[in-house]
Design an enzyme around this catalytic site. Structure first.
Site, PDB file in Angstrom:
ATOM      1  N   GLU A   2      78.106  38.770  48.491  1.00  0.00           N
ATOM      2  CA  GLU A   2      77.433  39.865  49.136  1.00  0.00           C
ATOM      3  C   GLU A   2      76.782  40.875  48.229  1.00  0.00           C
ATOM      4  O   GLU A   2      76.915  40.856  47.031  1.00  0.00           O
ATOM      5  CB  GLU A   2      78.416  40.584  50.058  1.00  0.00           C
ATOM      6  CG  GLU A   2      79.825  40.407  49.601  1.00  0.00           C
ATOM      7  CD  GLU A   2      80.756  40.011  50.708  1.00  0.00           C
ATOM      8  OE1 GLU A   2      81.423  40.903  51.188  1.00  0.00           O
ATOM      9  OE2 GLU A   2      80.805  38.863  51.098  1.00  0.00           O
ATOM     10  N   GLU A   3      76.071  41.706  48.894  1.00  0.00           N
ATOM     11  CA  GLU A   3      75.452  42.890  48.378  1.00  0.00           C
ATOM     12  C   GLU A   3      76.593  43.888  48.403  1.00  0.00           C
ATOM     13  O   GLU A   3      76.987  44.334  49.477  1.00  0.00           O
ATOM     14  CB  GLU A   3      74.409  43.237  49.441  1.00  0.00           C
ATOM     15  CG  GLU A   3      73.396  44.234  49.144  1.00  0.00           C
ATOM     16  CD  GLU A   3      72.364  44.203  50.290  1.00  0.00           C
ATOM     17  OE1 GLU A   3      71.449  43.394  50.235  1.00  0.00           O
ATOM     18  OE2 GLU A   3      72.490  45.000  51.200  1.00  0.00           O
ATOM     19  N   CYS A   4      77.209  44.166  47.291  1.00  0.00           N
ATOM     20  CA  CYS A   4      78.476  44.878  47.338  1.00  0.00           C
ATOM     21  C   CYS A   4      78.649  45.773  46.131  1.00  0.00           C
ATOM     22  O   CYS A   4      77.886  45.715  45.181  1.00  0.00           O
ATOM     23  CB  CYS A   4      79.647  43.893  47.299  1.00  0.00           C
ATOM     24  SG  CYS A   4      79.694  42.815  48.694  1.00  0.00           S
ATOM     25  N   GLY A   5      79.721  46.550  46.215  1.00  0.00           N
ATOM     26  CA  GLY A   5      80.108  47.365  45.080  1.00  0.00           C
ATOM     27  C   GLY A   5      81.536  47.047  44.703  1.00  0.00           C
ATOM     28  O   GLY A   5      82.374  46.848  45.584  1.00  0.00           O
ATOM     29  N   ARG A  29      75.877  50.332  48.147  1.00  0.00           N
ATOM     30  CA  ARG A  29      75.887  48.881  47.930  1.00  0.00           C
ATOM     31  C   ARG A  29      76.539  48.121  49.086  1.00  0.00           C
ATOM     32  O   ARG A  29      76.473  46.899  49.131  1.00  0.00           O
ATOM     33  CB  ARG A  29      76.605  48.539  46.613  1.00  0.00           C
ATOM     34  CG  ARG A  29      75.945  49.148  45.389  1.00  0.00           C
ATOM     35  CD  ARG A  29      76.573  48.665  44.099  1.00  0.00           C
ATOM     36  NE  ARG A  29      76.251  47.293  43.810  1.00  0.00           N
ATOM     37  CZ  ARG A  29      75.170  46.881  43.161  1.00  0.00           C
ATOM     38  NH1 ARG A  29      74.293  47.757  42.723  1.00  0.00           N
ATOM     39  NH2 ARG A  29      74.956  45.604  42.941  1.00  0.00           N
TER      40      ARG A  29
END
Ligand code: SF4
Length: 469
Positions: A2-5, A29
């Site tokens: 994913e688009e994550c932090g 994020r």
């Protein structure tokens, strides 16, 4: 997946509180879910995860107090694969023969479905629908004995993009894929403890000093003896995601030694040189278009004005389900600053056009506010390809620049002219020069093999797309 932090702490005092702060700084994020796993002095792990924002899940003192220990890993999720459900919220945690192990993944694996099928055939029972769980099973079945060797064994089997933050009894571990597609930085706390984070803005919030970027293909193993660097993949040319510079990263983050903000302004300068147009005012689409619009205005010698005001108390439009609500969402989020726009020739600067829905509404709003001309300038090339590495772009059929000619899109958006940044200018605006970036969503040049489209669909990647963009 994913688009994550991601955020990790070792020897950090109140590790969970620091992780919550770090995740808060990385909220851009991923807004779908957040989780923290901590490790206490007795070797016990504690976890709390929930759907929603960091503040919704970690705002209460008793939650933080329950996450005891001086080490922790945390994760913000915005799913690009897997449904929105608590079982998919990271960090994922599992008990192995060597003890507990928690891992948070930023990025997307391109061979996850094939690996998953093979693992299921071998008897692995998947508990979630996120492709990140393959890391857990690959580590579980590895025949190596140490945690690090098992992790390396797993990493050698996956393809695609990952920045990982992981925690086990002996260490905090950070890892970046061999192409270094997603960012990961190392920082030091004032008390001597260590921090890993997706971006430097998360170091700033906990007053950690930036030490360095974790390198492409590097694993850092952090414990009381310090930081050990392992490079199991040998040296390769990196392919850092150029879209982090254009849109995704927070503008106050520093990537590869260069402030994102500065890079965005430089892109705006290039955009003005390439597709300047006579105008009275340069107006950014807030917030993401602001630095590029500043660069554009400075280079063009045209006043920069906030002709569109953003309401910060409205969620992102892509979480809203129907066309009607989406339409309203744009109006809730942005309003026209009429005195700035009325009777003016307006250059409207935004970072990208994905589906074109938001851009069209904004143009309509600017026209209704009395603008005489509207010239749209985009601080990236046309988005014509899907991302398989963790940025949530829709399939090609929904990417408007892949479906319409320039003239058609100009008419569709209702603008007097439309200008994009060329791929060459985008690359020359980058801090490292033209090499070392992934720009596949603009060029179609994927740095790895891509998953077959049907496989991607089965993985559920159509869920939770940023439809408004
Ligand atoms: Fe970034 Fe685009 Fe490459 Fe995805 S395809 S990693 S968004 S540059």
């Amino acid at each position: 997946p994913e688009e994550c932090g991601g955020f990790g702490v070792w020897s950090g005092g109140d590790a969970a509180a620091l992780a919550a702060l770090g995740l808060h700084a990385l909220q851009h994020r991923g807004q779908e879910a957040a989780g923290i796993v901590s490790l206490d002095e007795a070797g016990m792990f504690h976890a709390h995860k929930g759907l929603g924002l960091v503040g919704d899940n970690f705002g209460e003192a008793k939650v933080i107090a329950s996450l005891r220990g001086e080490a922790a890993v945390g994760h913000n999720r915005y799913a690009t694969t897997g449904e929105t459900a608590l079982r998919n919220v990271q960090p994922l945690y599992a008990d192995f023969e060597f003890g507990g192990f928690a891992v948070g993944h930023n990025g997307n694996l391109t061979n996850a479905q094939a690996l998953k099928r093979a693992l299921v055939r071998r008897g692995c029972l998947f508990q979630s629908t996120t492709d990140s769980e393959v890391f857990v099973h690959l580590i579980a079945i590895s025949l190596y004995s140490t945690v690090l060797d098992r992790l390396i064994d797993a990493l050698k089997q996956v393809q695609g993009a990952y920045s990982l933050v992981a925690l086990h009894n002996g260490a905090l571990i950070g890892a970046r894929d061999p192409l270094g597609v997603r960012p990961l930085v190392l920082g030091r706390l004032a008390n001597g403890g260590w921090v890993l984070a997706s971006e430097t803005c998360a170091l700033d919030i906990v007053s950690a000093e930036f030490v360095r970027d974790v390198e492409a293909g590097e694993i850092v193993v952090i414990n009381d003896e310090g930081v050990r660097s392992v490079k199991p993949f040998g040296r390769q040319a990196g392919r850092f995601c150029i879209f982090e510079y254009i849109y995704f990263a927070r503008p106050d983050s520093v990537m590869e030694g260069t402030p994102v903000y500065e890079t965005r302004k430089r892109i705006g300068v290039e955009l003005s040189r390439e597709s300047g147009v006579p105008a009275d005012v340069v107006v950014p689409v807030p917030d993401s278009g602001v630095p590029a619009a500043m660069g554009y205005a400075a280079e063009a010698g045209i006043p920069f004005e906030l002709g569109i005001i953003r309401n910060h108390y409205v969620g992102r439009t892509f979480i809203e389900p129907t066309d009607q609500i989406r339409h309203l969402g744009v109006k809730l989020k942005h309003s026209a600053n009429r005195p700035i726009l009325e009777g003016k020739r307006v250059v409207l600067v935004d970072d990208s056009i994905v589906r074109g829905t938001t851009s069209r509404k904004i143009v309509e709003m600017v026209r209704q506010a009395g603008a005489k001309e509207v010239h749209m300038r985009i601080s990236s090339p046309p988005t014509t390809h899907s991302c398989y590495y963790g940025i949530d772009t829709p399939r090609r059929e929904e990417l408007i620049a892949a479906q319409m000619t320039h003239e058609e899109l100009t008419r569709h958006l209702g603008v007097d002219s439309l200008g994009y940044l060329s791929i060459d200018s985008m690359l020359s605006s980058m801090p490292e020069g033209p090499k070392g970036y992934c720009h596949a969503c603009f060029s179609g040049q994927y740095p790895t093999a891509t998953p077959a489209e049907p496989e991607l669909l089965r993985a559920g990647s159509a869920a939770g797309l940023p439809r408004g963009r």
